[in-house]
Design a protein around this motif. Structure first.
Motif, PDB file in Angstrom:
ATOM      1  N   SER A 131       0.848  -1.194   0.000  1.00 45.82           N
ATOM      2  CA  SER A 131       0.000   0.000   0.000  1.00 45.82           C
ATOM      3  C   SER A 131       0.886   1.248   0.000  1.00 45.82           C
ATOM      4  CB  SER A 131      -0.864   0.008   1.253  1.00 45.82           C
ATOM      5  OG  SER A 131      -0.060   0.248   2.383  1.00 45.82           O
ATOM      6  N   LEU A 132       0.264   2.377  -0.215  1.00 43.98           N
ATOM      7  CA  LEU A 132       1.036   3.618  -0.213  1.00 43.98           C
ATOM      8  C   LEU A 132       1.711   3.839   1.138  1.00 43.98           C
ATOM      9  CD1 LEU A 132      -1.072   6.193  -2.263  1.00 43.98           C
ATOM     10  CD2 LEU A 132       1.087   5.087  -2.868  1.00 43.98           C
ATOM     11  N   ASP A 133       0.982   3.548   2.201  1.00 48.58           N
ATOM     12  CA  ASP A 133       1.569   3.674   3.538  1.00 48.58           C
ATOM     13  C   ASP A 133       2.780   2.779   3.708  1.00 48.58           C
ATOM     14  OD1 ASP A 133      -0.054   5.584   4.496  1.00 48.58           O
ATOM     15  OD2 ASP A 133      -0.927   4.383   6.122  1.00 48.58           O
ATOM     16  N   GLU A 134       2.605   1.548   3.275  1.00 51.82           N
ATOM     17  CA  GLU A 134       3.710   0.600   3.405  1.00 51.82           C
ATOM     18  C   GLU A 134       4.902   1.035   2.564  1.00 51.82           C
ATOM     19  OE1 GLU A 134       1.313  -3.562   4.293  1.00 51.82           O
ATOM     20  OE2 GLU A 134       1.424  -2.828   2.234  1.00 51.82           O
ATOM     21  N   SER A 136       5.816   4.051   1.837  1.00 55.19           N
ATOM     22  CA  SER A 136       6.598   5.128   2.443  1.00 55.19           C
ATOM     23  C   SER A 136       7.324   4.644   3.692  1.00 55.19           C
ATOM     24  CB  SER A 136       5.731   6.361   2.722  1.00 55.19           C
ATOM     25  OG  SER A 136       4.797   6.078   3.719  1.00 55.19           O
ATOM     26  N   THR A 137       6.749   3.665   4.361  1.00 56.36           N
ATOM     27  CA  THR A 137       7.455   3.083   5.515  1.00 56.36           C
ATOM     28  C   THR A 137       8.739   2.396   5.075  1.00 56.36           C
ATOM     29  OG1 THR A 137       5.366   2.701   6.697  1.00 56.36           O
ATOM     30  CG2 THR A 137       7.292   1.435   7.412  1.00 56.36           C
ATOM     31  N   SER A 139      10.387   2.804   2.356  1.00 50.71           N
ATOM     32  CA  SER A 139      11.310   3.791   1.817  1.00 50.71           C
ATOM     33  C   SER A 139      12.099   4.472   2.934  1.00 50.71           C
ATOM     34  CB  SER A 139      10.511   4.812   1.021  1.00 50.71           C
ATOM     35  OG  SER A 139      11.365   5.740   0.436  1.00 50.71           O
TER      36      SER A 139
ATOM     37  N   ASP B  10       6.130   6.574  -5.401  1.00 49.04           N
ATOM     38  CA  ASP B  10       6.537   5.880  -4.179  1.00 49.04           C
ATOM     39  C   ASP B  10       7.100   4.504  -4.483  1.00 49.04           C
ATOM     40  OD1 ASP B  10       5.069   7.620  -1.847  1.00 49.04           O
ATOM     41  OD2 ASP B  10       3.947   7.588  -3.730  1.00 49.04           O
ATOM     42  N   THR B 137       9.408  -4.753  11.227  1.00 45.65           N
ATOM     43  CA  THR B 137       8.587  -4.122  10.195  1.00 45.65           C
ATOM     44  C   THR B 137       9.194  -4.315   8.810  1.00 45.65           C
ATOM     45  OG1 THR B 137       7.842  -2.413  11.742  1.00 45.65           O
ATOM     46  CG2 THR B 137       7.608  -1.937   9.388  1.00 45.65           C
TER      47      THR B 137
END
Lengths: 152, 152
Positions: A131-134, A136-137, A139, B10, B137
């Motif tokens: 996902s987009l959240d994942e 950026s995490t 990254s 991203d 993570t």
DNA sequence: TCTACATAAATGCAGTTGCATCGATATCGA
DNA sequence: TCGATATCGATGCAACTGCATTTATGTAGA
């Protein structure tokens, strides 16, 4: 003095997955290019930098700074790119040792065709998996692993 | 028909960092081994698998499954390891085509010395850069990128 | 100015990889 | 049982990489 204990199991797991995943994905991307009769990824990296640099071009040593290639590697890669008419070497006025590398129209076209395939690989292998959240995490965390801890 | 849109910025960033970081860290680890006059990482991977396999050893094709090496690569790597006395090739009873590879005492010793250096690299390059939470993570997210989405 | 040293890029050589193929044995189906 | 096909592992060859060195030019100090 820095402590140099042996790594935790979690660190080992991250290392193992990092190496394994990066190799697998790289290989997939290379295969996709090969299937379409396109040059290897290394060519893309250089053409990409040169395309971004524009008409001014780049000196070989600048390409070395921007990519992760060794000096001898760039030297020979550029020779192959020139042989294929994808870049041209220009003498540089104020430094008789050097040259400026500029991408040709043919080079831009090759880069474009490579991106159509390469970009699709990235979309499939990374974009579709997180996902987009994942994204950026990952990254951010990968950013912390850069060595030396800088540029990108 | 699968949608094959171009990747998001991203996704591109994750790809770029993944490739860059993995190459940089790998290179660091290789350099550390080289400085100590030890063999390259590829040798470690094979010795590690063979050490885990124990006295029974492994067939070359099993090594191919467990590592990411190509068949011809394993074939020649094993020849070098054998030449250095780190592994031995045994005929296998019920399959005249094959052989079993077993690690020697010398091989175990070399693996041990490599791990002292390699493990330290992992601790410094990964363990020291991320917290335990961050490690798990990253590990989980990298796991989602495996291709094919399985084993480890 | 002249010498010593630094930097830019290329290259010879040895070792490694990728590709395709080969030789040998195993397995499966008629 | 025999022939076709598949699997295991090795190898010839061409391309690529890593290392050390070379050639050429630039820079700085006595």
């Amino acid at each position: 003095m820095t402590e140099t204990a042996m790594p935790s199991p979690d660190a080992i797991k991250v290392w193992a997955r990092l190496m394994r995943v990066s190799r697998q994905l790289m290989e997939r991307a290379e295969d996709a290019l090969k299937e379409d009769g396109l040059p290897p990824l290394a060519w893309y990296d250089v053409l990409h930098e040169l395309a971004e640099a524009g008409e001014g071009g780049l000196r070989p040593f600048q390409l070395i700074e921007r990519t992760l290639f060794a000096q001898y590697n760039i030297s020979r890669l550029l020779a192959r790119l020139e042989a294929d008419g994808l870049v041209e070497k220009l003498p540089v006025a104020d430094d008789g040792r050097g040259q400026t590398i500029r991408i040709t129209a043919r080079g831009r076209e090759t880069r474009r065709r490579m991106w159509a395939v390469y970009g699709r690989s990235i979309a499939e292998l990374v974009g579709a998996k997180l996902s987009l959240d994942e994204l950026s995490t990952v990254s951010a965390l990968l950013g912390q692993l850069r060595h030396p801890p800088a540029a990108d």
